[in-house]
Motif scaffolding. Structure first.
Motif, PDB file in Angstrom:
ATOM      1  N   ASN A  31       0.800  -1.228   0.000  1.00  0.00           N
ATOM      2  CA  ASN A  31       0.000   0.000   0.000  1.00  0.00           C
ATOM      3  C   ASN A  31       0.837   1.285   0.000  1.00  0.00           C
ATOM      4  O   ASN A  31       0.327   2.364   0.303  1.00  0.00           O
ATOM      5  CB  ASN A  31      -0.965   0.006   1.210  1.00  0.00           C
ATOM      6  N   ALA A  32       2.115   1.172  -0.360  1.00  0.00           N
ATOM      7  CA  ALA A  32       2.950   2.382  -0.427  1.00  0.00           C
ATOM      8  C   ALA A  32       2.708   3.113  -1.743  1.00  0.00           C
ATOM      9  O   ALA A  32       2.899   4.328  -1.835  1.00  0.00           O
ATOM     10  CB  ALA A  32       4.430   2.012  -0.299  1.00  0.00           C
ATOM     11  N   GLY A  33       2.283   2.350  -2.768  1.00  0.00           N
ATOM     12  CA  GLY A  33       2.018   2.960  -4.070  1.00  0.00           C
ATOM     13  C   GLY A  33       3.005   2.564  -5.152  1.00  0.00           C
ATOM     14  O   GLY A  33       3.208   3.297  -6.114  1.00  0.00           O
ATOM     15  N   LYS A  34       3.589   1.386  -5.008  1.00  0.00           N
ATOM     16  CA  LYS A  34       4.578   0.923  -5.994  1.00  0.00           C
ATOM     17  C   LYS A  34       3.938   0.675  -7.364  1.00  0.00           C
ATOM     18  O   LYS A  34       4.411   1.186  -8.376  1.00  0.00           O
ATOM     19  CB  LYS A  34       5.252  -0.372  -5.505  1.00  0.00           C
ATOM     20  N   THR A  35       2.860  -0.106  -7.339  1.00  0.00           N
ATOM     21  CA  THR A  35       2.219  -0.448  -8.614  1.00  0.00           C
ATOM     22  C   THR A  35       1.610   0.794  -9.255  1.00  0.00           C
ATOM     23  O   THR A  35       1.690   0.973 -10.480  1.00  0.00           O
ATOM     24  CB  THR A  35       1.168  -1.550  -8.388  1.00  0.00           C
ATOM     25  N   ALA A  36       1.041   1.677  -8.444  1.00  0.00           N
ATOM     26  CA  ALA A  36       0.480   2.928  -8.976  1.00  0.00           C
ATOM     27  C   ALA A  36       1.579   3.743  -9.657  1.00  0.00           C
ATOM     28  O   ALA A  36       1.381   4.290 -10.744  1.00  0.00           O
ATOM     29  CB  ALA A  36      -0.169   3.734  -7.853  1.00  0.00           C
ATOM     30  N   THR A  37       2.753   3.807  -9.031  1.00  0.00           N
ATOM     31  CA  THR A  37       3.882   4.548  -9.597  1.00  0.00           C
ATOM     32  C   THR A  37       4.306   3.948 -10.932  1.00  0.00           C
ATOM     33  O   THR A  37       4.449   4.653 -11.931  1.00  0.00           O
ATOM     34  CB  THR A  37       5.084   4.515  -8.624  1.00  0.00           C
ATOM     35  N   VAL A  38       4.473   2.629 -10.929  1.00  0.00           N
ATOM     36  CA  VAL A  38       4.901   1.930 -12.134  1.00  0.00           C
ATOM     37  C   VAL A  38       3.895   2.124 -13.267  1.00  0.00           C
ATOM     38  O   VAL A  38       4.252   2.362 -14.416  1.00  0.00           O
ATOM     39  CB  VAL A  38       5.080   0.427 -11.806  1.00  0.00           C
ATOM     40  N   ARG A  39       2.613   2.062 -12.905  1.00  0.00           N
ATOM     41  CA  ARG A  39       1.590   2.216 -13.941  1.00  0.00           C
ATOM     42  C   ARG A  39       1.545   3.640 -14.464  1.00  0.00           C
ATOM     43  O   ARG A  39       1.308   3.871 -15.649  1.00  0.00           O
ATOM     44  CB  ARG A  39       0.239   1.759 -13.415  1.00  0.00           C
ATOM     45  N   GLY A  40       1.789   4.592 -13.580  1.00  0.00           N
ATOM     46  CA  GLY A  40       1.865   5.984 -14.002  1.00  0.00           C
ATOM     47  C   GLY A  40       3.006   6.210 -14.983  1.00  0.00           C
ATOM     48  O   GLY A  40       2.846   6.867 -16.006  1.00  0.00           O
ATOM     49  N   ILE A  41       4.161   5.620 -14.670  1.00  0.00           N
ATOM     50  CA  ILE A  41       5.335   5.741 -15.541  1.00  0.00           C
ATOM     51  C   ILE A  41       5.030   5.150 -16.914  1.00  0.00           C
ATOM     52  O   ILE A  41       5.406   5.682 -17.948  1.00  0.00           O
ATOM     53  CB  ILE A  41       6.563   5.011 -14.911  1.00  0.00           C
ATOM     54  N   GLN A  42       4.279   4.065 -16.885  1.00  0.00           N
ATOM     55  CA  GLN A  42       3.965   3.352 -18.117  1.00  0.00           C
ATOM     56  C   GLN A  42       2.864   4.045 -18.920  1.00  0.00           C
ATOM     57  O   GLN A  42       2.607   3.673 -20.059  1.00  0.00           O
ATOM     58  CB  GLN A  42       3.518   1.944 -17.749  1.00  0.00           C
ATOM     59  N   GLY A  43       2.214   5.030 -18.308  1.00  0.00           N
ATOM     60  CA  GLY A  43       1.155   5.748 -19.009  1.00  0.00           C
ATOM     61  C   GLY A  43      -0.221   5.149 -18.806  1.00  0.00           C
ATOM     62  O   GLY A  43      -1.154   5.440 -19.537  1.00  0.00           O
ATOM     63  N   GLU A  44      -0.326   4.292 -17.781  1.00  0.00           N
ATOM     64  CA  GLU A  44      -1.633   3.716 -17.485  1.00  0.00           C
ATOM     65  C   GLU A  44      -2.210   4.370 -16.246  1.00  0.00           C
ATOM     66  O   GLU A  44      -1.473   4.923 -15.434  1.00  0.00           O
ATOM     67  CB  GLU A  44      -1.509   2.212 -17.248  1.00  0.00           C
ATOM     68  N   SER A  45      -3.503   4.269 -16.090  1.00  0.00           N
ATOM     69  CA  SER A  45      -4.140   4.891 -14.928  1.00  0.00           C
ATOM     70  C   SER A  45      -3.633   4.261 -13.637  1.00  0.00           C
ATOM     71  O   SER A  45      -3.655   3.044 -13.475  1.00  0.00           O
ATOM     72  CB  SER A  45      -5.652   4.717 -15.005  1.00  0.00           C
ATOM     73  N   PRO A  46      -3.171   5.104 -12.705  1.00  0.00           N
ATOM     74  CA  PRO A  46      -2.647   4.549 -11.452  1.00  0.00           C
ATOM     75  C   PRO A  46      -3.738   4.282 -10.416  1.00  0.00           C
ATOM     76  O   PRO A  46      -3.440   4.015  -9.264  1.00  0.00           O
ATOM     77  CB  PRO A  46      -1.690   5.648 -10.981  1.00  0.00           C
ATOM     78  N   GLU A  47      -4.994   4.362 -10.851  1.00  0.00           N
ATOM     79  CA  GLU A  47      -6.065   4.151  -9.863  1.00  0.00           C
ATOM     80  C   GLU A  47      -6.591   2.718  -9.887  1.00  0.00           C
ATOM     81  O   GLU A  47      -6.389   1.995 -10.846  1.00  0.00           O
ATOM     82  CB  GLU A  47      -7.198   5.144 -10.124  1.00  0.00           C
ATOM     83  N   ASP A  48      -7.305   2.353  -8.821  1.00  0.00           N
ATOM     84  CA  ASP A  48      -7.918   1.036  -8.687  1.00  0.00           C
ATOM     85  C   ASP A  48      -6.922  -0.104  -8.924  1.00  0.00           C
ATOM     86  O   ASP A  48      -7.125  -0.967  -9.777  1.00  0.00           O
ATOM     87  CB  ASP A  48      -9.117   0.897  -9.651  1.00  0.00           C
ATOM     88  N   VAL A  49      -5.847  -0.081  -8.181  1.00  0.00           N
ATOM     89  CA  VAL A  49      -4.805  -1.101  -8.299  1.00  0.00           C
ATOM     90  C   VAL A  49      -5.016  -2.162  -7.219  1.00  0.00           C
ATOM     91  O   VAL A  49      -5.256  -1.826  -6.074  1.00  0.00           O
ATOM     92  CB  VAL A  49      -3.412  -0.456  -8.132  1.00  0.00           C
ATOM     93  N   ALA A  50      -4.949  -3.426  -7.605  1.00  0.00           N
ATOM     94  CA  ALA A  50      -5.058  -4.497  -6.615  1.00  0.00           C
ATOM     95  C   ALA A  50      -3.692  -4.710  -5.965  1.00  0.00           C
ATOM     96  O   ALA A  50      -2.668  -4.461  -6.588  1.00  0.00           O
ATOM     97  CB  ALA A  50      -5.520  -5.783  -7.293  1.00  0.00           C
TER      98      ALA A  50
END
Lengths: 256, 169
Positions: A31-50
């Motif tokens: 829940n630190a926001g790793k996947t959200a960060t990675v998805r943001g970098i990739q240009g995908e929406s960083p919301e609603d991440v499992a």
């Protein structure tokens, strides 16, 4: 005119540089926001991440770098897998939930464990002090203090930069500039001392691969033996049913 | 809304709980389940998704027939009994052989760590190392703790969400 030529020269020099493949690991508590960060970098929406309880990766091109970022699960019950990726990583991105003050001690312990590893010590560390959009989020200085970051990175000779950021603010071109800035910094540091770092990583990964290969062979042999034993047991006990066993699978429809 | 069809292959050793999981997903009775000799299939709709789930029998003798189902698989769900540590190596070996298959190359793997209702169930990191997942670099993998018996961790909503990082949506 002269400066134009100089420009051309430096451009040519850069163009001649080989493509460098760089692997980074992204770690930090759940829940630190790793996947959200990675998805943001990739240009995908960083919301609603499992929650990630495992491994995923992204590839990106940055100048002459081909960067692969491993996004690793951060929960207590999965954190132990991080160590398997240390050998091949050129640097670490450690994501912190700056608004979760109650878990700062746990974050600190997790970070100590990462930097303590001989496979990581001496490599550059980017700390993303995430969730700055939240009320009550610790500032850069407070995060440094609660993690005793200064002491920690000095002890392990890791160059370190901290970037306060907000991963959910946007993605792709609209991504929080601090995240980009941090990533540039990390790659810049890696480039500066690339040959020595690269040599160390090649050595460590070769060693680890040889070890894993050895384990794999041993395991395959053990499993083969188990299967053989069980096979001979069933063939005695289930002799009358054996014909049945062989018939049934043929009833499976085969997809074409 | 466009319906996205996802082909999911459910594999794993015998007694891992594949069929129970499938029946839970379809909200069917799970009290009389016998070892699967052939296969079961269920289609479930959820928020613009149509999940076609194939459950193939896991007994040793019929495992060679798994390969007939590999084609066009979007997600591989590999079910394991989290409490049966003695078989981690065997199930890991079986999975490693699957991942070497050309038709499954790059297909994301979800490990359904079943029987988490048992006290002796192993944590995710032990499962990852026991099954040698940590050596995988060519695809996404994720462990989902669940209990097919109680239905925990097997809701359709969750499956849909897990399909997202796997490259759908």
């Amino acid at each position: 005119m002269f400066s134009l030529m100089a420009n051309c020269c430096s451009w040519l020099k850069r163009w001649q540089e080989p493509v460098r493949k760089v692997t980074l690991i992204m770690v930090g508590l759940d829940n630190a926001g790793k996947t959200a960060t990675v998805r943001g970098i990739q240009g995908e929406s960083p919301e609603d991440v499992a929650p990630t309880v495992g491994f995923s990766k992204i590839d990106l091109k940055q100048g002459r770098f081909e960067v692969t970022i491993f996004d690793l699960g951060g929960g207590k019950r999965i954190r132990n897998i991080w160590r398997n990726y240390y050998a091949e990583s050129y640097g670490v991105i450690f994501v912190v939930d700056s608004s979760d003050i109650a878990r700062m001690e746990e974050t600190k312990q997790a970070m100590i464990e990462v930097l303590n590893s001989p496979k990581i010590s001496g490599k550059p560390v980017l700390v993303l002090a995430n969730k700055q959009d939240r009320e009550g989020a610790l500032s850069e200085a407070d995060v440094i203090e609660s993690l005793s970051l200064e002491k920690l990175v000095n002890e392990h000779k890791c160059l370190c930069q901290i970037e306060p950021c907000s991963a959910i603010m946007g993605c792709g071109k609209k991504i929080d500039k601090s995240i980009k800035k941090g990533l540039y910094w990390l790659l810049h540091i890696i480039a500066k001392d690339f040959d020595a770092l690269n040599e160390r990583i090649q050595r460590d990964t070769t060693e680890q691969k040889a070890y894993e290969e050895q384990k794999k062979l041993e395991r395959a042999e053990r499993v083969r033996r188990i299967r053989e034993e069980r096979g001979s047991r069933t063939s005695d006990l289930l002799l009358p049913f054996k014909a049945l066993y062989h018939q049934q699978p043929t009833m499976l429809p085969i997809r074409d | 809304m466009i319906s996205l069809e996802v082909r999911i292959l459910l594999l794993g050793l015998d007694n891992a709980g594949k069929t129970t999981l499938l029946k839970q997903l379809a909200s069917e009775d799970i009290s009389h389940i016998t070892p699967t000799q052939g296969f079961n299939i269920k289609s479930v709709q959820s928020q613009g998704f149509k999940l076609n789930v194939w459950d193939i029998g896991g007994q040793r003798k019929i495992r060679p027939y798994w390969r007939n189902y590999f084609e066009n698989t979007d997600i591989l769900i590999y079910v394991i009994d989290s409490a049966d540590r003695k078989r981690f190596e065997e199930t890991g070996q079986e999975l490693a052989e699957l991942l070497d298959e050309e038709k499954l190359s790059g297909v994301p793997v979800l490990i359904f760590a079943n029987k988490q209702d048992l006290l002796t169930a192993a944590p995710a990191s032990e499962i990852a190392e026991g099954l040698n997942l940590h050596t995988i670099r060519d695809r996404v993998w994720q462990i989902q703790s669940c209990s097919a018996l109680s239905g925990e961790g097997v809701q359709v909503r969750l499956w849909r969400r897990l399909a997202v990082p796997a490259g759908h949506l």
